[in-house]
Design a protein around this motif. Structure first.
Motif, PDB file in Angstrom:
ATOM      1  N   VAL A 135      11.263   4.218   4.110  1.00 59.29           N
ATOM      2  CA  VAL A 135      10.906   3.917   2.720  1.00 59.29           C
ATOM      3  C   VAL A 135      12.112   4.146   1.815  1.00 59.29           C
ATOM      4  N   GLU A 136      12.298   3.213   0.902  1.00 60.59           N
ATOM      5  CA  GLU A 136      13.415   3.280  -0.054  1.00 60.59           C
ATOM      6  C   GLU A 136      12.820   3.117  -1.450  1.00 60.59           C
ATOM      7  N   LYS A 137      13.093   4.072  -2.331  1.00 57.10           N
ATOM      8  CA  LYS A 137      12.394   4.067  -3.623  1.00 57.10           C
ATOM      9  C   LYS A 137      12.813   2.909  -4.532  1.00 57.10           C
TER      10      LYS A 137
ATOM     11  N   THR B 268      24.508   5.598  -3.477  1.00 64.44           N
ATOM     12  CA  THR B 268      25.942   5.819  -3.275  1.00 64.44           C
ATOM     13  C   THR B 268      26.559   4.729  -2.407  1.00 64.44           C
ATOM     14  N   THR B 269      25.764   4.192  -1.504  1.00 63.88           N
ATOM     15  CA  THR B 269      26.251   3.161  -0.581  1.00 63.88           C
ATOM     16  C   THR B 269      26.936   1.996  -1.293  1.00 63.88           C
ATOM     17  N   SER B 270      26.445   1.628  -2.480  1.00 62.02           N
ATOM     18  CA  SER B 270      27.049   0.486  -3.174  1.00 62.02           C
ATOM     19  C   SER B 270      28.134   0.929  -4.157  1.00 62.02           C
TER      20      SER B 270
ATOM     21  N   SER C  33      30.954   2.957  -3.194  1.00 67.62           N
ATOM     22  CA  SER C  33      32.067   3.602  -2.497  1.00 67.62           C
ATOM     23  C   SER C  33      33.358   2.815  -2.700  1.00 67.62           C
ATOM     24  N   SER C  34      34.453   3.355  -2.196  1.00 69.43           N
ATOM     25  CA  SER C  34      35.742   2.643  -2.263  1.00 69.43           C
ATOM     26  C   SER C  34      35.795   1.552  -1.208  1.00 69.43           C
ATOM     27  N   ARG C  35      34.759   1.470  -0.393  1.00 64.23           N
ATOM     28  CA  ARG C  35      34.583   0.397   0.584  1.00 64.23           C
ATOM     29  C   ARG C  35      35.622   0.448   1.706  1.00 64.23           C
ATOM     30  N   LEU C  36      36.126   1.638   1.958  1.00 67.32           N
ATOM     31  CA  LEU C  36      37.087   1.796   3.055  1.00 67.32           C
ATOM     32  C   LEU C  36      36.370   2.300   4.289  1.00 67.32           C
ATOM     33  N   VAL C  37      36.752   1.737   5.415  1.00 58.19           N
ATOM     34  CA  VAL C  37      36.274   2.225   6.708  1.00 58.19           C
ATOM     35  C   VAL C  37      37.493   2.887   7.307  1.00 58.19           C
TER      36      VAL C  37
ATOM     37  N   GLY D  95      25.228  14.942   3.346  1.00 53.91           N
ATOM     38  CA  GLY D  95      26.655  14.611   3.331  1.00 53.91           C
ATOM     39  C   GLY D  95      27.019  13.514   4.312  1.00 53.91           C
ATOM     40  N   GLY D  96      28.327  13.386   4.568  1.00 52.50           N
ATOM     41  CA  GLY D  96      28.824  12.372   5.506  1.00 52.50           C
ATOM     42  C   GLY D  96      29.382  11.165   4.788  1.00 52.50           C
ATOM     43  N   LYS D  97      30.352  10.509   5.430  1.00 49.63           N
ATOM     44  CA  LYS D  97      30.974   9.302   4.854  1.00 49.63           C
ATOM     45  C   LYS D  97      30.274   8.049   5.365  1.00 49.63           C
ATOM     46  N   HIS D  98      30.451   6.990   4.611  1.00 49.27           N
ATOM     47  CA  HIS D  98      29.929   5.686   5.031  1.00 49.27           C
ATOM     48  C   HIS D  98      30.496   5.311   6.406  1.00 49.27           C
ATOM     49  N   THR D  99      31.806   5.538   6.572  1.00 42.56           N
ATOM     50  CA  THR D  99      32.483   5.181   7.832  1.00 42.56           C
ATOM     51  C   THR D  99      31.758   5.769   9.043  1.00 42.56           C
ATOM     52  N   ALA D 100      31.190   6.961   8.860  1.00 41.00           N
ATOM     53  CA  ALA D 100      30.606   7.684   9.992  1.00 41.00           C
ATOM     54  C   ALA D 100      29.107   7.439  10.147  1.00 41.00           C
TER      55      ALA D 100
HETATM   56  C1  LIG Z   1      33.188   7.134  -5.454  1.00 41.85           C
HETATM   57  C2  LIG Z   1      32.888   7.166  -3.992  1.00 41.85           C
HETATM   58  C3  LIG Z   1      33.765   6.590  -3.081  1.00 41.85           C
HETATM   59  C4  LIG Z   1      33.486   6.622  -1.717  1.00 41.85           C
HETATM   60  N1  LIG Z   1      34.321   5.976  -0.866  1.00 41.85           N
HETATM   61  C5  LIG Z   1      34.060   5.951   0.452  1.00 41.85           C
HETATM   62  C6  LIG Z   1      34.892   5.216   1.334  1.00 41.85           C
HETATM   63  O1  LIG Z   1      35.832   4.536   0.925  1.00 41.85           O
HETATM   64  N2  LIG Z   1      34.599   5.257   2.649  1.00 41.85           N
HETATM   65  C7  LIG Z   1      33.544   5.972   3.155  1.00 41.85           C
HETATM   66  O2  LIG Z   1      33.376   6.007   4.366  1.00 41.85           O
HETATM   67  N3  LIG Z   1      32.708   6.651   2.333  1.00 41.85           N
HETATM   68  C8  LIG Z   1      32.933   6.644   1.000  1.00 41.85           C
HETATM   69  N4  LIG Z   1      32.092   7.295   0.142  1.00 41.85           N
HETATM   70  C9  LIG Z   1      30.918   7.972   0.680  1.00 41.85           C
HETATM   71  C10 LIG Z   1      29.779   7.001   0.991  1.00 41.85           C
HETATM   72  O3  LIG Z   1      29.573   6.113  -0.065  1.00 41.85           O
HETATM   73  C11 LIG Z   1      28.513   7.789   1.264  1.00 41.85           C
HETATM   74  O4  LIG Z   1      28.769   8.685   2.288  1.00 41.85           O
HETATM   75  C12 LIG Z   1      27.338   6.946   1.710  1.00 41.85           C
HETATM   76  O5  LIG Z   1      27.146   5.844   0.900  1.00 41.85           O
HETATM   77  C13 LIG Z   1      26.100   7.819   1.705  1.00 41.85           C
HETATM   78  O6  LIG Z   1      24.995   7.049   2.059  1.00 41.85           O
HETATM   79  P1  LIG Z   1      23.554   7.675   2.028  1.00 41.85           P
HETATM   80  O7  LIG Z   1      22.655   6.742   2.739  1.00 41.85           O
HETATM   81  O8  LIG Z   1      23.608   9.082   2.502  1.00 41.85           O
HETATM   82  O9  LIG Z   1      23.206   7.801   0.480  1.00 41.85           O
HETATM   83  P2  LIG Z   1      22.662   6.690  -0.529  1.00 41.85           P
HETATM   84  O10 LIG Z   1      23.341   5.409  -0.372  1.00 41.85           O
HETATM   85  O11 LIG Z   1      22.667   7.272  -1.893  1.00 41.85           O
HETATM   86  O12 LIG Z   1      21.157   6.473  -0.045  1.00 41.85           O
HETATM   87  C14 LIG Z   1      20.121   7.381  -0.319  1.00 41.85           C
HETATM   88  C15 LIG Z   1      18.901   6.543  -0.659  1.00 41.85           C
HETATM   89  O13 LIG Z   1      17.753   7.363  -0.716  1.00 41.85           O
HETATM   90  C16 LIG Z   1      16.873   6.787  -1.663  1.00 41.85           C
HETATM   91  N5  LIG Z   1      15.885   7.793  -2.059  1.00 41.85           N
HETATM   92  C17 LIG Z   1      16.119   8.943  -2.721  1.00 41.85           C
HETATM   93  N6  LIG Z   1      14.952   9.601  -2.943  1.00 41.85           N
HETATM   94  C18 LIG Z   1      13.959   8.838  -2.393  1.00 41.85           C
HETATM   95  C19 LIG Z   1      12.542   8.956  -2.329  1.00 41.85           C
HETATM   96  N7  LIG Z   1      11.892   9.991  -2.888  1.00 41.85           N
HETATM   97  N8  LIG Z   1      11.845   7.994  -1.701  1.00 41.85           N
HETATM   98  C20 LIG Z   1      12.480   6.924  -1.141  1.00 41.85           C
HETATM   99  N9  LIG Z   1      13.812   6.753  -1.211  1.00 41.85           N
HETATM  100  C21 LIG Z   1      14.556   7.688  -1.819  1.00 41.85           C
HETATM  101  C22 LIG Z   1      17.812   6.386  -2.796  1.00 41.85           C
HETATM  102  O14 LIG Z   1      17.264   5.428  -3.657  1.00 41.85           O
HETATM  103  C23 LIG Z   1      19.029   5.881  -2.035  1.00 41.85           C
HETATM  104  O15 LIG Z   1      19.031   4.473  -1.868  1.00 41.85           O
HETATM  105  C24 LIG Z   1      32.326   7.270  -1.241  1.00 41.85           C
HETATM  106  C25 LIG Z   1      31.435   7.849  -2.147  1.00 41.85           C
HETATM  107  C26 LIG Z   1      31.703   7.784  -3.510  1.00 41.85           C
HETATM  108  C27 LIG Z   1      30.739   8.376  -4.480  1.00 41.85           C
END
Ligand SMILES: Cc1cc2nc3c(=O)[nH]c(=O)nc-3n(C[C@H](O)[C@H](O)[C@H](O)COP(=O)(O)OP(=O)(O)OC[C@H]3O[C@@H](n4cnc5c(N)ncnc54)[C@H](O)[C@@H]3O)c2cc1C
Length: 534
Positions: A41-43, A50-52, A54-58, A366-371
């Motif tokens: 489920v995604e709210k 945060t996924t959208s 990022s700096s978009r680097l892998v 925590g954790g990076k997108h790359t991982a």
């Molecule tokens: C400025 C910036 C630059 C970055 N650059 C890089 C990069 O170059 N390379 C890299 O590898 N990583 C990068 N990162 C890190 C990377 O973006 C994150 O690690 C990754 O996007 C995290 O994904 P996530 O799924 O954990 O979080 P999110 O993408 O935030 O997903 C969490 C989701 O949970 C949903 N949610 C929350 N509460 C609820 C609820 N109650 N019910 C249902 N859904 C809920 C939210 O709506 C959200 O969509 C960067 C981050 C930032 C901020």
């Protein structure tokens, strides 16, 4: 992709994932490929957090080598290679130039060691090693540095970029769905059900209708990124496993460089990038503690001043007026008591049964997108162990649905057959990979769908129908910035929003009031990035 809210309440899921960012999407796909009966489920919308942002680097990340996070860098360089193989249509090699300045002797001295270590940790991967350039070679490769004072050469190294990280997320969701997972965007977990001191379900609100239902699950996994504290609060654990939230912003400008530049800020020595991205430059980032609601994050005056000042040390003519728009995102970091920019990007998988005597509940912090893929693998390994199932992870070998990258000859044939200009077909392949054909197929019975959404643009009406039918786009924003990328251009798609709302309205049955609301909501969202536009 069938969005089936009625699937809730019909039996017990093996796994329920809260959060449809890249981590939750990766977990859902991995679990689906191992045959687990899964609900995600995604709210809001898949990848909208945060996924959208990022700096978009892998990448392994030179920055993290400076923090001596060698294990993390090694792991991520390995993941970079896997993503190049399973998502060649979305992950591409990128050349990075690190300009060397006479005024910064320390970096000139330490960089060769760092880069040698990076080469060593990349050993066995397909990207070339780093090398040094003279001033002349640097300027030939990157003429934009001609006004940089005291340039004495540069280092070049290689990493990867995923221009459309949102698509990596969506393709994980699509694959999870086609392997039996129930995936619901615009469906919020409003409560966690605890019975006999065991978590065994969640309450889900359909944000489209307001209806609430319970979903039972054997394991509930919290993958809510920067919203993790709010989810942990539902089970009284937010103080024990608190995450640190930091904000990072990007400036989007007209294209300034041919290659990605790695620059060092004078004020605090932080490393930041100027990255070619689509037809623009993506410049960032910053790293400041952020206590607020992640959904409301935006670039503030101090963030912009910091980047503009630092860019000027390399590009003296750079002006605030050059900013087209800004983006802001919130990192969820596992705290280590250090300052924000030197807090590790490593993730933490928490088995709340072991740590907090709360069976049925697991968190990824925590954790990076790359991982994302390996984080998901670790999480699903734990889930399988808890469920007493032994099935190996397949995500490192199984390509994402849009793979492989499409060959030019194939595009030429498609252009001839569809009557669309080659440039427009190539644009579709950039976004959808080999799945571009399913967009064109929609137009086979209705040629009007080959028309551009806005005259002169490359996106076509068929993409709208495709986004709704195949990819569960339910709002104008879903389409503008996460299914197509009309909203990432200089105008943030404000010139297209009216047409998009009208056309989506026809397909989704919106009345006039809803069409107007959708336009208003999208304008408000875009306005967050427009504050520093001249
Ligand atoms: C400025 C910036 C630059 C970055 N650059 C890089 C990069 O170059 N390379 C890299 O590898 N990583 C990068 N990162 C890190 C990377 O973006 C994150 O690690 C990754 O996007 C995290 O994904 P996530 O799924 O954990 O979080 P999110 O993408 O935030 O997903 C969490 C989701 O949970 C949903 N949610 C929350 N509460 C609820 C609820 N109650 N019910 C249902 N859904 C809920 C939210 O709506 C959200 O969509 C960067 C981050 C930032 C901020």
């Amino acid at each position: 992709l069938k969005r089936d809210f009625n699937a809730l309440g019909q039996g017990t899921f093996d796994l329920i994932v809260i959060g449809g960012g890249i981590v939750g999407a990766g977990v859902a796909r991995d679990a689906a490929l191992r045959g687990l009966n899964t609900l995600l489920v995604e709210k809001d919308d898949f990848g909208c957090g945060t996924t959208s942002r990022s700096s978009r680097l892998v990448h392994g990340g030179l920055r993290y080598l400076r923090m001596f996070d060698i294990k993390l860098v090694h792991q991520d360089l390995h993941e970079r290679e896997i993503l190049l193989n399973i998502a060649p249509h979305l992950v591409h090699r990128l050349e990075f130039v690190i300009p060397l300045l006479r005024s910064r002797p320390l970096y000139r001295f330490t960089l060769p060691f760092g880069l040698r270590l990076y080469n060593l940790l990349s050993h066995g991967t397909s990207l070339p090693s780093s090398h040094r350039l003279s001033v002349g070679e640097t300027l030939r490769l990157e003429p934009s540095l001609s006004d940089t004072a005291g340039l004495v050469g540069a280092y070049v190294y290689y990493d990867c970029q995923s221009e459309y990280t949102e698509r990596v997320c969506i393709e994980n969701i699509l694959d999870a769905s086609s392997n039996g997972t129930c995936v619901l965007n615009h469906a919020m977990m409003t409560d966690v059900i605890v019975k006999d001191n065991r978590v065994n379900g969640i309450v889900v609100r359909d944000m489209q209708t307001g209806e609430e239902r319970q979903a039972q699950g054997r394991i509930i996994l919290n993958a809510s990124g920067p919203w993790a504290n709010a989810v942990l609060q539902k089970v009284g654990l937010e103080r024990k496993h608190h995450i640190r939230k930091t904000k990072g912003i990007h400036l989007i400008t007209d294209k300034m460089t041919n290659n990605a530049l790695v620059l060092f800020a004078r004020r605090d020595g932080r490393l930041f990038f100027i990255i070619p991205w689509l037809d623009y430059s993506l410049i960032g980032t910053t790293d400041i503690d952020y206590p607020g609601d992640p959904a409301k994050a935006q670039a503030e005056r101090a963030d912009v001043d910091y980047l503009v000042t630092e860019i000027r040390h390399y590009f003296p003519g750079f002006k605030e007026n050059d900013i087209l728009y800004t983006q802001a995102g919130i990192r969820a970091l596992v705290p280590h008591g250090r300052k924000a920019s030197s807090t590790s990007r490593a993730h933490r998988l928490i088995d709340h049964e072991r740590r907090d005597s709360l069976p049925g509940f697991v968190s990824i912090l925590g954790g990076k997108h790359t991982a994302y893929r390996v984080i998901a693998e670790e999480a699903v390994d734990l889930v399988c162990q808890k469920l007493g199932i032994e099935i190996a992870c397949r995500t490192a070998q199984t390509p994402l649905p849009g793979a492989p990258a499409v060959k030019k000859e194939r595009l030429e044939t498609a252009a001839r057959e569809s009557g669309l200009p080659l440039k427009m077909v190539a644009h579709l392949a950039d976004i959808y990979g080999s799945r571009y054909t399913s967009v064109l197929e929609l137009a086979a019975g209705d040629k009007r769908l080959l028309d551009p959404i806005v005259p002169g643009r490359q996106d076509i009406l068929a993409q709208l129908k495709h986004a709704i039918v195949e990819e569960s786009a339910l709002s104008v924003s879903d389409f503008m910035v996460r299914r197509s990328f009309i909203g990432l251009g200089p105008e943030q798609g404000l010139d297209a929003v009216g047409v998009v709302a009208q056309e989506m309205g026809k397909l989704l049955g919106w009345n006039k009031t809803e069409v107007e609301k959708q336009i208003k909501d999208y304008r408000a969202e875009a306005a967050l990035g427009q504050r520093f536009r001249s």
